[in-house]
Write a protein that holds these residues in place. Structure first.
Motif, short mmCIF file in Angstrom:
data_model
loop_
_atom_site.label_atom_id
_atom_site.label_comp_id
_atom_site.label_asym_id
_atom_site.label_seq_id
_atom_site.Cartn_x
_atom_site.Cartn_y
_atom_site.Cartn_z
N PRO A 102 16.06 0.56 11.42
CA PRO A 102 17.37 0.46 10.78
C PRO A 102 18.54 0.46 11.77
CG PRO A 102 15.99 2.09 9.66
CD PRO A 102 15.28 1.71 10.92
N GLU A 103 18.32 1.00 12.98
CA GLU A 103 19.38 1.07 13.98
C GLU A 103 19.54 -0.23 14.76
OE1 GLU A 103 16.70 3.03 13.94
OE2 GLU A 103 17.46 4.87 13.02
N LEU A 104 18.73 -1.25 14.47
CA LEU A 104 18.82 -2.52 15.21
C LEU A 104 20.23 -3.10 15.07
CD1 LEU A 104 16.92 -4.49 16.79
CD2 LEU A 104 16.75 -5.80 14.67
N GLU A 105 20.79 -3.52 16.22
CA GLU A 105 22.16 -4.02 16.23
C GLU A 105 22.26 -5.52 16.50
OE1 GLU A 105 24.00 -1.66 19.23
OE2 GLU A 105 24.00 0.19 18.02
N ARG A 106 21.33 -6.06 17.27
CA ARG A 106 21.40 -7.49 17.56
C ARG A 106 19.99 -8.03 17.81
NH1 ARG A 106 21.12 -8.32 23.14
NH2 ARG A 106 21.42 -6.42 24.38
N ALA A 107 19.85 -9.33 17.54
CA ALA A 107 18.53 -9.96 17.68
C ALA A 107 18.70 -11.41 18.05
CB ALA A 107 17.75 -9.84 16.37
N THR A 108 17.75 -11.92 18.80
CA THR A 108 17.72 -13.33 19.19
C THR A 108 16.31 -13.86 18.95
OG1 THR A 108 19.38 -12.97 20.91
CG2 THR A 108 18.09 -15.00 21.04
N VAL A 109 16.22 -15.01 18.29
CA VAL A 109 14.95 -15.68 18.05
C VAL A 109 14.91 -16.95 18.89
CG1 VAL A 109 13.40 -16.67 16.33
CG2 VAL A 109 14.92 -14.78 15.69
N LEU A 117 13.73 -23.29 13.88
CA LEU A 117 14.94 -22.52 14.11
C LEU A 117 15.96 -22.75 13.01
CD1 LEU A 117 15.34 -23.08 17.96
CD2 LEU A 117 14.72 -20.93 16.84
N ALA A 118 16.12 -24.00 12.59
CA ALA A 118 17.09 -24.32 11.54
C ALA A 118 16.71 -23.64 10.23
CB ALA A 118 17.18 -25.83 11.35
N LEU A 119 15.43 -23.69 9.87
CA LEU A 119 15.00 -23.04 8.63
C LEU A 119 15.10 -21.52 8.75
CD1 LEU A 119 13.82 -23.06 5.81
CD2 LEU A 119 11.54 -23.23 6.83
N GLY A 120 14.73 -20.98 9.91
CA GLY A 120 14.83 -19.53 10.11
C GLY A 120 16.26 -19.05 9.96
N GLY A 135 20.89 -14.52 16.61
CA GLY A 135 21.04 -15.78 17.33
C GLY A 135 19.75 -16.56 17.31
N TRP A 136 19.85 -17.87 17.30
CA TRP A 136 18.69 -18.75 17.26
C TRP A 136 18.86 -19.79 18.35
CZ3 TRP A 136 14.99 -17.87 13.38
CH2 TRP A 136 15.38 -16.91 12.42
N ALA A 137 17.88 -19.88 19.26
CA ALA A 137 18.04 -20.76 20.41
C ALA A 137 16.71 -21.39 20.80
CB ALA A 137 18.62 -19.98 21.60
N PRO A 138 16.75 -22.61 21.36
CA PRO A 138 15.51 -23.26 21.80
C PRO A 138 15.00 -22.65 23.10
CG PRO A 138 17.40 -24.62 22.34
CD PRO A 138 17.93 -23.47 21.53
N VAL A 139 13.68 -22.70 23.26
CA VAL A 139 13.06 -22.23 24.50
C VAL A 139 11.86 -23.11 24.80
CG1 VAL A 139 11.48 -20.58 23.38
CG2 VAL A 139 12.22 -20.18 25.73
N GLU A 140 11.61 -23.34 26.06
CA GLU A 140 10.46 -24.12 26.49
C GLU A 140 9.41 -23.15 27.03
OE1 GLU A 140 7.72 -26.26 26.88
OE2 GLU A 140 9.47 -27.53 26.43
N LEU A 141 8.28 -23.07 26.33
CA LEU A 141 7.24 -22.12 26.71
C LEU A 141 6.16 -22.75 27.59
CD1 LEU A 141 6.78 -20.14 23.37
CD2 LEU A 141 8.21 -19.58 25.34
N ALA A 142 6.30 -24.02 27.91
CA ALA A 142 5.30 -24.67 28.76
C ALA A 142 5.42 -24.18 30.21
CB ALA A 142 5.46 -26.18 28.71
N THR A 143 6.57 -23.64 30.57
CA THR A 143 6.76 -23.03 31.88
C THR A 143 7.33 -21.63 31.67
OG1 THR A 143 8.98 -23.97 32.05
CG2 THR A 143 7.17 -25.24 33.01
#
Length: 332
Positions: A102-109, A117-120, A135-143
């Motif tokens: 419950p104390e969570l203040e910020r999150a990034t997906v 990301l758009a649906l989330g 926040g919702w942001a793209p990430v490249e997990l191949a590297t």
């Protein structure tokens, strides 16, 4: 008024074409059951993202909720104010952590699928303030990515979708970014192998194992032929979930493997219950993973009234014994 996840899914997908979702779900089931890392982006269009959210998000959320509940029972979620959900798709971990902390203040997906990301983000609009403000942001997990700092990083149902040579990079990246790391994978031999590799890598780097492991040495379950460490979470199926999966039951059990590790020492259990307890008159048999590095049965009888009372109340996946720090006593 914030909605629970099931209501948010129903609201966000109310106008979706059920036939298209059913076909997309069938394709997703085929991909995930193959056991092979996908060679292309699985959630490559809006319909696939919606099918994934309806088909997999409730089960992922249930597994994370169970793992977080075990961590919370040990006091291991104290002090968490920020979340980094790596490969988070439509945000199941975001919802689960927001409920558990419950104390969570910020999150990034972060995720590689723009459609997920758009649906989330749209689903999050139905959630509590910290979910809606994520926040919702793209990430490249191949590297190996460079990740923003957070108190807790979650990598759920991600490592198994990556080539083996990429998994260590992701574990190292989240270890650089966060003070605590939670890895969750399907409760299959392959999923457990991915969790075990992450567990061993974090332990070798000096991290402290919090749950489910009661000790940082070699996993005694992995040493047993044909066995693997996994747990289960029961979830109620929504009407949409039943339509897409064609299931008759009103619930399903999601099997999962996980590890929670911390950069700093935190309480952990003396032992962990590895199977459903066996009950006989005046006796309970517990299959335990213990802090001395062993795994095997422990018989609790009525002669020890307090232990017997506790043994009758524990279930598969629960902690056994008193929480302790890195020098916690062995089971008595």
């Amino acid at each position: 008024m914030p909605h629970p996840l099931t209501d948010a899914l129903g609201a966000a997908l109310a106008d979706a074409d059920t036939g298209a979702l059913r076909r997309a779900t069938a394709r997703l089931v085929e991909v995930y059951r193959s056991g092979a890392p996908p060679s292309t982006q699985v959630l490559a269009d809006p319909v696939a993202a919606m099918a994934y959210a309806a088909y997999r998000m409730p089960a992922t959320h249930a597994a994370l909720t169970r793992a977080l509940g075990e961590a919370g029972g040990l006091g291991a979620l104290a002090g968490i104010r920020s979340l980094l959900d790596v490969g988070g798709g439509t945000g199941a971990a975001l919802w689960a952590v927001a409920e558990a902390v419950p104390e969570l203040e910020r999150a990034t997906v972060l995720d590689g699928s723009a459609d997920a990301l758009a649906l989330g983000r749209r689903l999050a609009g139905y959630g509590p303030p910290v979910v809606a403000a994520a926040g919702w942001a793209p990430v490249e997990l191949a590297t190996r990515p460079t990740l923003p700092a957070a108190d807790l990083a979650v990598v759920s149902y991600v490592l198994g979708e990556l080539a083996e040579e990429r998994r260590a990079d992701i574990v190292d990246a989240v270890a650089d970014a966060a003070g605590r790391v939670l890895v969750v994978e399907p409760g299959t031999p392959r999923g457990f192998a991915a969790v075990l590799a992450a567990r061993d890598r974090l332990a070798a780097a000096g991290w402290h194992l919090v749950a489910p492991c009661p000790q940082p040495g070699p996993c005694p379950v992995a040493a047993r032929s044909g066995d693997w460490c996994h747990f289960t979470a029961r979830l109620e199926r929504s009407a949409l979930h039943r339509r897409l999966k064609g299931g008759a039951l009103g619930h399903e059990d999601e099997k999962f493997s996980y590890v929670l590790a911390s950069r700093e020492p935190l309480p952990h259990s003396d032992a962990r219950v590895l199977r459903h307890p066996g009950f006989r008159k005046g006796m309970v048999t517990l299959e335990l993973c213990r802090s001395d590095g062993s795994a095997g049965p422990q018989i609790v009888t009525k002669r020890d009234r307090e232990a017997y009372r506790r043994a009758r109340d524990v279930d598969w996946g629960d902690a056994w014994g008193e929480p302790g720090g890195p020098d916690a006593a062995h089971p008595r």
